[in-house]
Design a protein around this motif. Structure first.
Motif, short mmCIF file in Angstrom:
data_model
loop_
_atom_site.label_atom_id
_atom_site.label_comp_id
_atom_site.label_asym_id
_atom_site.label_seq_id
_atom_site.Cartn_x
_atom_site.Cartn_y
_atom_site.Cartn_z
N LEU A 134 -26.80 79.45 -22.94
CA LEU A 134 -27.22 80.83 -23.22
C LEU A 134 -27.64 81.01 -24.67
CD1 LEU A 134 -27.56 83.72 -22.18
CD2 LEU A 134 -25.16 84.11 -22.76
N HIS A 135 -26.93 80.36 -25.58
CA HIS A 135 -27.24 80.52 -27.01
C HIS A 135 -28.67 80.10 -27.32
CE1 HIS A 135 -26.40 80.94 -31.24
NE2 HIS A 135 -26.85 79.71 -31.47
N VAL A 136 -29.09 79.01 -26.74
CA VAL A 136 -30.44 78.50 -26.99
C VAL A 136 -31.49 79.49 -26.51
CG1 VAL A 136 -32.03 76.60 -26.47
CG2 VAL A 136 -29.61 76.13 -26.90
N LEU A 137 -31.20 80.22 -25.46
CA LEU A 137 -32.13 81.22 -24.94
C LEU A 137 -32.13 82.50 -25.77
CD1 LEU A 137 -31.28 80.78 -21.15
CD2 LEU A 137 -33.26 79.84 -22.37
N VAL A 138 -30.94 82.97 -26.13
CA VAL A 138 -30.81 84.27 -26.79
C VAL A 138 -31.29 84.25 -28.24
CG1 VAL A 138 -29.13 86.02 -27.48
CG2 VAL A 138 -28.96 84.98 -25.26
N VAL A 139 -31.15 83.12 -28.91
CA VAL A 139 -31.54 83.10 -30.32
C VAL A 139 -33.01 83.42 -30.51
CG1 VAL A 139 -29.71 81.55 -31.07
CG2 VAL A 139 -31.89 80.59 -30.37
N HIS A 140 -33.81 83.13 -29.53
CA HIS A 140 -35.24 83.46 -29.65
C HIS A 140 -35.44 84.98 -29.70
CE1 HIS A 140 -35.37 79.29 -28.26
NE2 HIS A 140 -36.46 79.23 -28.99
N ALA B 122 -25.76 86.53 -29.07
CA ALA B 122 -26.10 85.26 -29.72
C ALA B 122 -24.89 84.65 -30.42
CB ALA B 122 -27.24 85.47 -30.71
N THR B 123 -24.11 85.46 -31.13
CA THR B 123 -22.94 84.90 -31.82
C THR B 123 -21.86 84.48 -30.83
OG1 THR B 123 -22.08 87.12 -32.21
CG2 THR B 123 -23.32 86.11 -34.00
N GLU B 124 -21.63 85.28 -29.81
CA GLU B 124 -20.61 84.91 -28.82
C GLU B 124 -21.02 83.66 -28.05
OE1 GLU B 124 -17.52 86.29 -28.39
OE2 GLU B 124 -18.08 87.32 -30.25
N SER B 125 -22.28 83.58 -27.67
CA SER B 125 -22.74 82.39 -26.95
C SER B 125 -22.74 81.17 -27.87
CB SER B 125 -24.12 82.62 -26.34
OG SER B 125 -25.09 82.84 -27.36
N GLY B 126 -22.99 81.37 -29.15
CA GLY B 126 -22.93 80.28 -30.11
C GLY B 126 -21.51 79.74 -30.25
N MET C 64 -18.22 82.95 -19.90
CA MET C 64 -19.19 84.01 -19.67
C MET C 64 -20.44 83.84 -20.56
SD MET C 64 -18.55 88.03 -20.06
CE MET C 64 -19.89 89.12 -20.37
N PHE C 65 -20.24 83.39 -21.79
CA PHE C 65 -21.35 83.30 -22.73
C PHE C 65 -21.89 81.89 -22.89
CE2 PHE C 65 -19.31 87.23 -24.21
CZ PHE C 65 -20.42 88.05 -24.29
N GLU D 196 -21.37 80.66 -39.65
CA GLU D 196 -21.09 81.62 -40.73
C GLU D 196 -22.32 82.47 -41.04
OE1 GLU D 196 -19.43 79.69 -44.15
OE2 GLU D 196 -17.88 78.70 -42.94
N TYR D 197 -23.48 81.83 -41.10
CA TYR D 197 -24.71 82.59 -41.31
C TYR D 197 -24.93 83.57 -40.16
CZ TYR D 197 -26.34 79.56 -45.14
OH TYR D 197 -26.48 78.89 -46.33
N GLY D 198 -24.70 83.10 -38.93
CA GLY D 198 -24.89 83.96 -37.76
C GLY D 198 -23.96 85.16 -37.75
#
Length: 160
Positions: A10-16, A60-64, A1-2, A89-91
């Motif tokens: 998705l992570h690359v898109l959401v982090v912005h 962002a964390t789930e997609s990461g 899903m993520f 861990e930072y995220g």
């Protein structure tokens, strides 16, 4: 899903969105608490950002995590995974500071709203919540930097 959206990670898109919304929430919440005469202009922004930003941080964390698992399945490991784990861990820490900041900002908004229930609250509550917002905003800003920098080092620092 993520994992993907329209074929892109998705992570690359959401982090912005996280990189923009967390600092906005931090700065606008601090301004709301520190500059009382701006409150009537910033209340809608604080409320909106305090609701949306933790959701975006969660995605962002789930997609990461999904992206990290996909990289493990591809067979990537070693230094790459060590750096990814540091970034994760930072995220995770950033997500919790974002949630805390959002809750504190919403509480500050409610305490200073002038609603009948807020009128009976102690006068010291607004300055204390402002202090909490300032501290959490500072941590959120630091962790946005640390998370973003560690992620950028994975991608652009010669690890991949």
């Amino acid at each position: 899903m993520f994992l993907e959206f329209n074929g892109l990670p998705l992570h690359v898109l959401v982090v912005h969105a996280v990189v923009v919304l967390v600092p906005l929430l931090a700065l606008i919440s601090v301004a709301y608490g520190v500059v009382p005469w701006w409150r009537s202009r910033l209340d809608w922004a604080v409320a909106g950002l305090a609701v949306v930003t933790p959701i975006v941080a969660f995605v962002a964390t789930e997609s990461g995590e999904a992206f990290e698992e996909a990289q493990r399945e591809r067979g990537l490991g070693g230094e790459f995974l060590r750096k990814i784990e540091e970034h994760a861990e930072y995220g995770d820490t950033l997500r919790w500071f974002t949630v805390g900041l959002a809750v504190a900002a919403l509480l500050l908004l409610l305490v200073t709203s002038g609603l009948p229930r807020a009128r009976g609250l102690p006068r010291w509550l607004a300055p204390v919540l402002t202090g909490v917002v300032v501290v959490l905003a500072a941590f959120a800003l630091v962790y946005v930097y640390l998370t973003g920098d560690s992620g950028a080092q994975v991608v652009w620092g010669g690890t991949i």
